[in-house]
Design a protein around this motif. Structure first.
Motif, PDB file in Angstrom:
ATOM      1  N   UNK A 327      39.038  31.579  47.965  1.00  0.00           N
ATOM      2  CA  UNK A 327      39.594  32.853  47.526  1.00  0.00           C
ATOM      3  C   UNK A 327      40.102  32.782  46.107  1.00  0.00           C
ATOM      4  N   UNK A 328      39.695  31.743  45.381  1.00  0.00           N
ATOM      5  CA  UNK A 328      40.122  31.598  43.995  1.00  0.00           C
ATOM      6  C   UNK A 328      38.881  31.582  43.116  1.00  0.00           C
ATOM      7  N   UNK A 329      38.633  32.653  42.386  1.00  0.00           N
ATOM      8  CA  UNK A 329      37.404  32.716  41.598  1.00  0.00           C
ATOM      9  C   UNK A 329      37.457  31.803  40.380  1.00  0.00           C
ATOM     10  N   UNK A 330      36.289  31.330  39.994  1.00  0.00           N
ATOM     11  CA  UNK A 330      36.231  30.404  38.870  1.00  0.00           C
ATOM     12  C   UNK A 330      35.763  31.047  37.583  1.00  0.00           C
ATOM     13  N   UNK A 331      35.412  32.313  37.596  1.00  0.00           N
ATOM     14  CA  UNK A 331      34.925  32.923  36.365  1.00  0.00           C
ATOM     15  C   UNK A 331      35.213  34.411  36.389  1.00  0.00           C
ATOM     16  N   UNK A 332      34.949  35.072  35.277  1.00  0.00           N
ATOM     17  CA  UNK A 332      35.242  36.491  35.172  1.00  0.00           C
ATOM     18  C   UNK A 332      34.508  37.313  36.214  1.00  0.00           C
ATOM     19  N   UNK A 333      33.214  37.059  36.343  1.00  0.00           N
ATOM     20  CA  UNK A 333      32.445  37.893  37.258  1.00  0.00           C
ATOM     21  C   UNK A 333      32.817  37.636  38.705  1.00  0.00           C
ATOM     22  N   UNK A 334      33.099  36.373  39.059  1.00  0.00           N
ATOM     23  CA  UNK A 334      33.498  36.141  40.443  1.00  0.00           C
ATOM     24  C   UNK A 334      34.870  36.754  40.712  1.00  0.00           C
ATOM     25  N   UNK A 335      35.693  36.873  39.669  1.00  0.00           N
ATOM     26  CA  UNK A 335      36.974  37.573  39.847  1.00  0.00           C
ATOM     27  C   UNK A 335      36.708  39.027  40.210  1.00  0.00           C
ATOM     28  N   UNK A 336      35.722  39.619  39.543  1.00  0.00           N
ATOM     29  CA  UNK A 336      35.392  41.003  39.851  1.00  0.00           C
ATOM     30  C   UNK A 336      34.852  41.114  41.275  1.00  0.00           C
ATOM     31  N   UNK A 337      34.050  40.127  41.682  1.00  0.00           N
ATOM     32  CA  UNK A 337      33.535  40.138  43.058  1.00  0.00           C
ATOM     33  C   UNK A 337      34.667  39.992  44.067  1.00  0.00           C
ATOM     34  N   UNK A 338      35.667  39.179  43.702  1.00  0.00           N
ATOM     35  CA  UNK A 338      36.826  39.037  44.583  1.00  0.00           C
ATOM     36  C   UNK A 338      37.522  40.384  44.763  1.00  0.00           C
ATOM     37  N   UNK A 339      37.572  41.156  43.663  1.00  0.00           N
ATOM     38  CA  UNK A 339      38.187  42.482  43.749  1.00  0.00           C
ATOM     39  C   UNK A 339      37.454  43.343  44.771  1.00  0.00           C
ATOM     40  N   UNK A 340      36.134  43.200  44.812  1.00  0.00           N
ATOM     41  CA  UNK A 340      35.368  43.974  45.785  1.00  0.00           C
ATOM     42  C   UNK A 340      35.790  43.611  47.196  1.00  0.00           C
ATOM     43  N   UNK A 341      35.870  42.309  47.454  1.00  0.00           N
ATOM     44  CA  UNK A 341      36.248  41.867  48.799  1.00  0.00           C
ATOM     45  C   UNK A 341      37.636  42.373  49.163  1.00  0.00           C
ATOM     46  N   UNK A 342      38.571  42.250  48.209  1.00  0.00           N
ATOM     47  CA  UNK A 342      39.939  42.679  48.502  1.00  0.00           C
ATOM     48  C   UNK A 342      39.976  44.179  48.748  1.00  0.00           C
ATOM     49  N   UNK A 343      39.189  44.927  47.964  1.00  0.00           N
ATOM     50  CA  UNK A 343      39.181  46.375  48.144  1.00  0.00           C
ATOM     51  C   UNK A 343      38.619  46.746  49.508  1.00  0.00           C
ATOM     52  N   UNK A 344      37.777  45.889  50.069  1.00  0.00           N
ATOM     53  CA  UNK A 344      37.208  46.159  51.383  1.00  0.00           C
ATOM     54  C   UNK A 344      38.044  45.538  52.497  1.00  0.00           C
ATOM     55  N   UNK A 345      39.254  45.086  52.110  1.00  0.00           N
ATOM     56  CA  UNK A 345      40.160  44.499  53.097  1.00  0.00           C
ATOM     57  C   UNK A 345      39.661  43.214  53.711  1.00  0.00           C
ATOM     58  N   UNK A 346      38.891  42.463  52.955  1.00  0.00           N
ATOM     59  CA  UNK A 346      38.455  41.160  53.441  1.00  0.00           C
ATOM     60  C   UNK A 346      39.104  40.118  52.565  1.00  0.00           C
ATOM     61  N   UNK A 347      39.798  39.172  53.181  1.00  0.00           N
ATOM     62  CA  UNK A 347      40.431  38.138  52.388  1.00  0.00           C
ATOM     63  C   UNK A 347      39.542  36.922  52.350  1.00  0.00           C
ATOM     64  N   UNK A 348      39.017  36.588  51.182  1.00  0.00           N
ATOM     65  CA  UNK A 348      38.195  35.389  51.109  1.00  0.00           C
ATOM     66  C   UNK A 348      39.075  34.167  51.307  1.00  0.00           C
TER      67      UNK A 348
END
Lengths: 512, 143
Positions: A327-348
């Motif tokens: 649940x810890x992104x390593x780059x800018x784009x994966x941070x954005x992807x993490x935002x998608x997951x969080x917005x969908x209520x899924x905790x990576x």
């Protein structure tokens, strides 16, 4: 064996018409976004999030769409590097060095197809790496308690700061700013409002999607306005592509390079904070040192095209490992992807693999499929994408701005959010001028609440004893890595970065 | 100089943040840490890094000439107007104007700008609203 069974389930999920279509759409849009200078993977994914969200797509389909864009952008960046000597996105910078000289020699088609193959090899092995490494990381992560998580988040910020900026103080500032923004809103533990100044809209906190789209997409519009760079970079240049398939001998010559740099790029991607730009940079540097006996690198050596492309695509896959497993992104784009997951209520994080295995394995299977689609798109159909380069930015940038507005308005329907987004756009522009990295800000707004909750949980469990944060060997190890990750770039980073900048200066046209 | 100003602004921001954090009313039911501690830690990092930026500035960035700054300011005003007028004028009209303005300021000829504006607006309306079913702002005319 279990992995293969999981993967099989994943393919069953990914092989529906809807998901295949989304992957195809994502690959296509991603390649275009990668190819266009000014749109990269992170802002490309950012402006598409609201779309995925308002379409009512579930978690797996949204992720398939957006990671296809991510992989596609990694492919697309090379096109303008090779043809125009202008990187389409940041990781494609190193591809200019040998790609453009090859195009000048009349081998543009070979360079494009060879780099397409290299991208495929890099992404293919990285996806396997993801399959093998992520579950192992999950096993470690399951041992984490709140104190360890707090240390892990700190580690992510500290190492990210080391790589993403030339000035550690500025990345620390950016991280603190992001974390500070995350604290706005009602405190989740005690229910008291914080930093809301009586504004009702702020009780929910700032929506991180608004922040992301503003910082990444809208600030780009301001940059273009500032330079009044309205034309297309391709104007007035001949773009002869020529032969579309590389000779077998060239592929053979480059294969060892691709394999080595795939591995290296993957490692660079897994490291928190490194990402694809570093992956392509160290891949190119290592290959140059290793195989460049005759000094042909920089003059159109095919291996110099294959190395950074395999490296950055492998890094893109590698960066997904910490994002999914920890649940810890390593780059800018994966941070954005993490935002998608969080917005969908899924905790990576580790629980994602047990609670939502369909998401993880469906995504992985889709990555394999997308990778084949991209190979097919990027070799025979590359001519189509080179036409995209003719779109002048005076047409493109208004579209980008308007799609950003539409997306945010579509989610919330509130003018207030649009105003906040404009605010973030202006802030992003100023901070970019001041060379403050934007990725730590995004990461801060995304992880701020989780970080604070873990801190408070850890201390509360131990009856208010703050020393509990450095109590377990695991936590101490994480802190040690974090501190090394912060200090080491101060020592070595200057050298690596000056190398990157010297190269940029040599290729005068790359730096704007 | 820019970095020195930036650093001072950052320190002021940290100070304001501390004051706002101290003003948080604590609830009688609180955990051992409370809602203030984390913001105070953040404020410390914010202030410290700002101080470092102010004392050890990077080389000066290239700021645009005044004319370009006005240009950006004007674009911001147009965007704010767009956000405010969106529910009033409806999506298609507001977007056509905003996109045409941006295209014009990025160097399109007037006719091309109008064309880009209308094209963007109708294109987005068709794709996002009619095809994908996203709800956009409705003006008095329903589009």
């Amino acid at each position: 064996m279990e992995t293969l069974a999981n993967l099989g389930d994943g393919f069953a999920i990914a092989l529906t018409w809807q998901n295949l279509l989304l992957a195809l759409l994502g690959c296509f849009l991603g390649t275009i976004m990668g190819a266009l200078p000014g749109l990269g993977p992170s802002n490309g994914v950012a402006i598409l999030i609201p779309l995925a969200f308002t379409l009512g797509l579930g978690a797996t389909p949204s992720l398939i769409l957006l990671t296809s864009v991510y992989y596609g952008a990694m492919y697309g960046g090379r096109i303008s590097s090779i043809l125009l000597n202008i990187p389409g996105d940041e990781p494609a910078m190193m591809t200019c060095l040998d790609g453009h000289p090859m195009a000048k020699k009349g081998m543009a088609g070979e360079a494009l197809s060879l780099s397409g193959v290299a991208s495929f090899v890099g992404a293919f092995f990285a996806t396997w790496g993801l399959i093998l490494l992520a579950p192992q990381l999950v096993k470690i992560a399951l041992l984490f308690g709140p104190a360890e998580y707090f240390a892990l988040f700190a580690l992510a910020f500290m190492t990210l700061g080391g790589v993403s900026s030339t000035n550690q103080a500025k990345s620390a500032f950016a991280a603190a700013l992001g974390l500070g923004l995350a604290t706005i809103g009602v405190d989740t533990q005690t229910g008291v409002p914080r930093f809301t100044f009586g504004e009702v809209h702020l009780y929910d906190g700032l929506d991180f999607l608004v922040a992301i789209v503003g910082l990444f997409a809208l600030s780009e519009v301001f940059i273009f306005l500032e330079h009044r760079h309205g034309g297309s970079d391709a104007e007035g240049r001949k773009m002869e592509i020529g032969k579309l398939y590389p000779p077998i001998s060239m592929l053979k010559q480059c294969m060892p390079t691709m394999l080595r740099t795939s591995f290296l790029g993957f490692l660079a991607g897994v490291l928190p904070g490194a990402g694809a730009s570093l992956g392509s940079f160290i891949s190119y540097s290592m290959e140059k040192r290793l195989v460049d006996k005759k000094g042909t690198f920089g003059t159109g050596d095919p291996r110099g095209v294959a190395a950074p492309e395999a490296g950055n695509n492998a890094a893109a896959g590698g960066a997904l490992v910490p994002m999914l497993a920890l649940g810890v992104p390593g780059s800018g784009t994966t941070a954005v992807l993490l935002a998608v997951l969080l917005a969908l209520n899924i905790t990576p994080g580790p629980l994602l693999f047990t609670q939502n295995p369909d998401v993880v394995w469906g995504l992985i299977a889709a990555l394999f499929i997308a990778n084949f689609m991209l190979l097919a798109m990027n070799i025979p159909m590359v001519g189509l994408f080179t036409r995209v380069l003719m779109i002048p930015s005076r047409v493109l940038m208004p579209i980008v701005a308007m799609v950003s507005f539409v997306g945010i308005y579509g989610i919330s329907g509130s003018t207030f959010d649009l105003l906040v987004m404009i605010g973030f756009g202006v802030m992003g522009w100023v901070l970019r001028k001041l060379d403050v990295p934007l990725v730590p800000i995004i990461l801060g707004t995304l992880l701020g609440n989780a970080m604070e909750n873990n801190l408070r949980r850890a201390v509360t469990i131990d009856n208010g004893n703050w020393l509990t944060l450095i109590d377990s060997p695991l936590a101490i190890t994480l802190w040690a890595i974090a501190i090394i990750g912060f200090i080491l770039p101060l020592v070595i980073g200057a050298r690596v970065k000056s190398g990157m900048h010297v190269r940029r200066d040599e290729e005068g046209s790359i730096s704007d | 100089m820019s970095d020195r100003i930036f650093g001072v602004v950052g320190m002021l921001l940290a100070l304001g943040y501390v004051l706002a954090a101290l003003a948080i009313e604590e609830s009688f039911l609180s955990d051992a840490v409370g809602p203030k501690a984390f913001p105070l830690i953040i404020a410390a990092i914010l202030g410290l890094s700002s101080a470092v930026i102010a004392f050890r500035p990077d080389p000066e960035p290239k700021w645009p000439a005044l004319g370009r700054l006005v240009e950006i300011g004007a674009a911001i005003v147009v965007m704010i107007l767009y956000a405010e007028l969106l529910p009033v004028a409806g999506f298609v009209i507001a977007t056509a104007f905003a996109a045409a303005y941006l295209a014009w300021r990025l160097g399109s000829a007037l006719l091309e700008a109008v064309f880009v504006g209308i094209g963007t607006s109708i294109g987005i309306y068709v794709i996002f609203h009619l095809v994908l079913g996203l709800s956009l702002a409705r003006g008095p005319w329903g589009f």
